[in-house]
Design a protein around this motif. Structure first.
Motif, PDB file in Angstrom:
ATOM      1  N   VAL A 142       0.841  -1.188   0.000  1.00 14.18           N
ATOM      2  CA  VAL A 142       0.000   0.000   0.000  1.00 14.18           C
ATOM      3  C   VAL A 142       0.883   1.248   0.000  1.00 14.18           C
ATOM      4  CG1 VAL A 142      -1.804   1.289   1.206  1.00 14.18           C
ATOM      5  CG2 VAL A 142      -1.814  -1.215   1.270  1.00 14.18           C
ATOM      6  N   LEU A 143       0.505   2.214  -0.842  1.00 15.57           N
ATOM      7  CA  LEU A 143       1.171   3.503  -0.901  1.00 15.57           C
ATOM      8  C   LEU A 143       0.241   4.563  -0.325  1.00 15.57           C
ATOM      9  CD1 LEU A 143       3.497   5.378  -1.897  1.00 15.57           C
ATOM     10  CD2 LEU A 143       2.267   5.524  -4.077  1.00 15.57           C
ATOM     11  N   CYS A 144       0.705   5.264   0.701  1.00 13.83           N
ATOM     12  CA  CYS A 144      -0.049   6.367   1.297  1.00 13.83           C
ATOM     13  C   CYS A 144       0.524   7.689   0.801  1.00 13.83           C
ATOM     14  CB  CYS A 144       0.014   6.299   2.821  1.00 13.83           C
ATOM     15  SG  CYS A 144      -0.832   4.870   3.536  1.00 13.83           S
ATOM     16  N   LEU A 145      -0.291   8.455   0.087  1.00 14.58           N
ATOM     17  CA  LEU A 145       0.143   9.704  -0.521  1.00 14.58           C
ATOM     18  C   LEU A 145       0.038  10.856   0.471  1.00 14.58           C
ATOM     19  CD1 LEU A 145      -1.810   9.380  -3.899  1.00 14.58           C
ATOM     20  CD2 LEU A 145       0.502   8.584  -3.384  1.00 14.58           C
ATOM     21  N   ALA A 146       1.042  11.742   0.455  1.00 16.84           N
ATOM     22  CA  ALA A 146       1.030  12.916   1.337  1.00 16.84           C
ATOM     23  C   ALA A 146       0.664  12.501   2.758  1.00 16.84           C
ATOM     24  CB  ALA A 146       0.064  13.975   0.799  1.00 16.84           C
ATOM     25  N   GLU A 147       1.390  11.529   3.280  1.00 20.04           N
ATOM     26  CA  GLU A 147       1.004  10.840   4.514  1.00 20.04           C
ATOM     27  C   GLU A 147       1.340  11.599   5.791  1.00 20.04           C
ATOM     28  OE1 GLU A 147      -0.255   8.001   7.324  1.00 20.04           O
ATOM     29  OE2 GLU A 147      -0.938   8.689   5.366  1.00 20.04           O
ATOM     30  N   GLY A 148       2.163  12.637   5.700  1.00 18.83           N
ATOM     31  CA  GLY A 148       2.410  13.463   6.883  1.00 18.83           C
ATOM     32  C   GLY A 148       3.035  12.698   8.023  1.00 18.83           C
ATOM     33  N   GLU A 149       2.375  12.696   9.173  1.00 12.95           N
ATOM     34  CA  GLU A 149       2.932  12.128  10.400  1.00 12.95           C
ATOM     35  C   GLU A 149       2.626  10.643  10.571  1.00 12.95           C
ATOM     36  OE1 GLU A 149       2.732  15.836  13.460  1.00 12.95           O
ATOM     37  OE2 GLU A 149       0.830  15.179  12.588  1.00 12.95           O
ATOM     38  N   GLY A 150       1.973  10.027   9.592  1.00 15.03           N
ATOM     39  CA  GLY A 150       1.967   8.574   9.531  1.00 15.03           C
ATOM     40  C   GLY A 150       0.825   7.807  10.160  1.00 15.03           C
ATOM     41  N   ARG A 151      -0.201   8.482  10.647  1.00 14.54           N
ATOM     42  CA  ARG A 151      -1.245   7.748  11.376  1.00 14.54           C
ATOM     43  C   ARG A 151      -1.955   6.699  10.527  1.00 14.54           C
ATOM     44  NH1 ARG A 151      -6.334  10.729  10.720  1.00 14.54           N
ATOM     45  NH2 ARG A 151      -5.973  12.345   9.159  1.00 14.54           N
ATOM     46  N   ASN A 152      -2.214   7.011   9.262  1.00 18.22           N
ATOM     47  CA  ASN A 152      -2.908   6.048   8.403  1.00 18.22           C
ATOM     48  C   ASN A 152      -1.982   4.910   7.979  1.00 18.22           C
ATOM     49  OD1 ASN A 152      -5.435   7.511   8.323  1.00 18.22           O
ATOM     50  ND2 ASN A 152      -4.350   9.015   7.058  1.00 18.22           N
ATOM     51  N   ALA A 153      -0.740   5.242   7.679  1.00 17.11           N
ATOM     52  CA  ALA A 153       0.229   4.216   7.296  1.00 17.11           C
ATOM     53  C   ALA A 153       0.463   3.224   8.431  1.00 17.11           C
ATOM     54  CB  ALA A 153       1.542   4.876   6.886  1.00 17.11           C
ATOM     55  N   VAL A 154       0.605   3.739   9.643  1.00 15.27           N
ATOM     56  CA  VAL A 154       0.846   2.869  10.797  1.00 15.27           C
ATOM     57  C   VAL A 154      -0.374   1.976  11.053  1.00 15.27           C
ATOM     58  CG1 VAL A 154       1.184   2.871  13.308  1.00 15.27           C
ATOM     59  CG2 VAL A 154       2.572   4.356  11.841  1.00 15.27           C
ATOM     60  N   MET A 160       4.671   8.229   1.760  1.00 23.16           N
ATOM     61  CA  MET A 160       5.455   9.259   1.091  1.00 23.16           C
ATOM     62  C   MET A 160       4.892  10.626   1.436  1.00 23.16           C
ATOM     63  SD  MET A 160       3.733  10.872  -1.577  1.00 23.16           S
ATOM     64  CE  MET A 160       5.131  11.441  -2.528  1.00 23.16           C
ATOM     65  N   ASP A 161       5.791  11.600   1.534  1.00 24.79           N
ATOM     66  CA  ASP A 161       5.389  12.960   1.863  1.00 24.79           C
ATOM     67  C   ASP A 161       6.534  13.903   1.510  1.00 24.79           C
ATOM     68  OD1 ASP A 161       2.977  14.225   3.665  1.00 24.79           O
ATOM     69  OD2 ASP A 161       4.811  15.399   3.898  1.00 24.79           O
ATOM     70  N   LEU A 162       6.198  15.169   1.350  1.00 19.14           N
ATOM     71  CA  LEU A 162       7.205  16.199   1.082  1.00 19.14           C
ATOM     72  C   LEU A 162       8.014  16.537   2.333  1.00 19.14           C
ATOM     73  CD1 LEU A 162       8.040  18.062  -1.303  1.00 19.14           C
ATOM     74  CD2 LEU A 162       6.375  19.714  -0.444  1.00 19.14           C
ATOM     75  N   SER A 163       7.451  16.240   3.513  1.00 19.00           N
ATOM     76  CA  SER A 163       8.056  16.662   4.780  1.00 19.00           C
ATOM     77  C   SER A 163       8.836  15.531   5.440  1.00 19.00           C
ATOM     78  CB  SER A 163       6.955  17.143   5.740  1.00 19.00           C
ATOM     79  OG  SER A 163       7.485  17.338   7.036  1.00 19.00           O
ATOM     80  N   ASP A 164      10.143  15.701   5.532  1.00 20.99           N
ATOM     81  CA  ASP A 164      10.942  14.707   6.254  1.00 20.99           C
ATOM     82  C   ASP A 164      10.646  14.754   7.751  1.00 20.99           C
ATOM     83  OD1 ASP A 164      12.253  17.301   6.169  1.00 20.99           O
ATOM     84  OD2 ASP A 164      14.023  16.368   7.031  1.00 20.99           O
ATOM     85  N   LEU A 182       7.572  12.612   8.287  1.00 20.01           N
ATOM     86  CA  LEU A 182       7.862  11.190   8.123  1.00 20.01           C
ATOM     87  C   LEU A 182       8.720  10.644   9.263  1.00 20.01           C
ATOM     88  CD1 LEU A 182       8.370  10.912   4.257  1.00 20.01           C
ATOM     89  CD2 LEU A 182       6.379  10.232   5.613  1.00 20.01           C
ATOM     90  N   ASN A 183       9.576  11.472   9.835  1.00 20.15           N
ATOM     91  CA  ASN A 183      10.325  11.028  11.017  1.00 20.15           C
ATOM     92  C   ASN A 183       9.375  10.745  12.179  1.00 20.15           C
ATOM     93  OD1 ASN A 183      12.861  11.056   9.847  1.00 20.15           O
ATOM     94  ND2 ASN A 183      13.275  13.182  10.430  1.00 20.15           N
ATOM     95  N   LYS A 184       8.333  11.557  12.306  1.00 18.03           N
ATOM     96  CA  LYS A 184       7.324  11.290  13.332  1.00 18.03           C
ATOM     97  C   LYS A 184       6.528  10.031  12.999  1.00 18.03           C
ATOM     98  CE  LYS A 184       5.192  14.932  15.210  1.00 18.03           C
ATOM     99  NZ  LYS A 184       4.479  16.235  15.281  1.00 18.03           N
ATOM    100  N   ALA A 185       6.323   9.782  11.709  1.00 16.01           N
ATOM    101  CA  ALA A 185       5.647   8.548  11.290  1.00 16.01           C
ATOM    102  C   ALA A 185       6.458   7.325  11.717  1.00 16.01           C
ATOM    103  CB  ALA A 185       5.441   8.549   9.773  1.00 16.01           C
ATOM    104  N   LEU A 186       7.766   7.385  11.515  1.00 20.86           N
ATOM    105  CA  LEU A 186       8.626   6.275  11.919  1.00 20.86           C
ATOM    106  C   LEU A 186       8.601   6.072  13.434  1.00 20.86           C
ATOM    107  CD1 LEU A 186      11.679   6.893   9.578  1.00 20.86           C
ATOM    108  CD2 LEU A 186      10.093   4.960   9.471  1.00 20.86           C
TER     109      LEU A 186
END
Length: 199
Positions: A34-46, A58-62, A65-69
């Protein structure tokens, strides 16, 4: 702008998944990519990783994405992150069993570019799930969505249907619903919801 917004300790849109995604994710083939577009802080991906999917956020903001990790580590799951701009992102061909676009509001040309990439990038039986604000959001008292000066970024069911004609429409609706996602989105909101399947 997004790096600055995500630099605060709290999660701007909370850590729980989007309601519409939570209702519809099982339409994506189990265990798929699954690819999550403009995912930001990762809540949906997680959340999707917790359901057994192999997720790329994926997102423009590192910073986001660090918060997603960090959220993934806290929830004891693994996600892949990719810093990229949707304006020229390469989605690949037959890469994904699911693609998720939650509140990914882009200018018209970028939105159209994204939509041309979706069908080729999905595998057979792959599913695209989207929720976005419509222009009616400007008349609501809710918090969320692009500002009036960027109203071209709002989406509509007509746009989606015109630009994703090759997908079988499973759900396509514009409606008002209560949204409660952190400090970033809350209140009675005007949204478009779409689920499409590649046959």
């Amino acid at each position: 702008m997004w790096n600055e917004r995500y630099s605060k300790p709290e999660y701007v849109f909370g850590t729980e998944p989007n309601d519409f995604l939570k209702e519809q994710f099982q339409r994506i083939p189990a265990g798929g990519r699954v690819l999550c577009l403009a995912e930001g802080e990762g809540r949906n991906a997680v959340f999707l990783a917790e359901q057994g999917y192999r997720v790329t956020a994926m997102d423009l903001s590192d910073v986001g994405l660090n918060k997603a990790l960090k959220l993934a580590i806290d929830r004891d799951v693994t996600i892949t992150t990719q810093v990229a701009d949707l304006a020229d992102y390469q989605f690949g061909e037959n890469e994904w069993d699911g693609m998720v676009s939650i509140w990914a509001h882009m200018p018209t040309d970028v939105r159209q570019y994204i939509h041309t990439q979706i069908v080729p990038a999905l595998r057979p039986n792959g599913v695209f799930i989207l929720e976005a604000y419509t222009e009616q959001q400007l008349d609501m008292e809710a918090v969320g969505g692009p500002p009036a000066a960027q109203k071209v970024r709002f989406n509509s069911l007509k746009n989606i249907q015109n630009e994703l004609t090759e997908l079988e429409e499973i759900i396509g609706v514009e409606k008002q619903r209560m949204v409660s996602e952190g400090t970033g989105h809350h209140g009675l909101s005007a949204v478009v919801q779409f689920v499409g399947k590649k046959n």
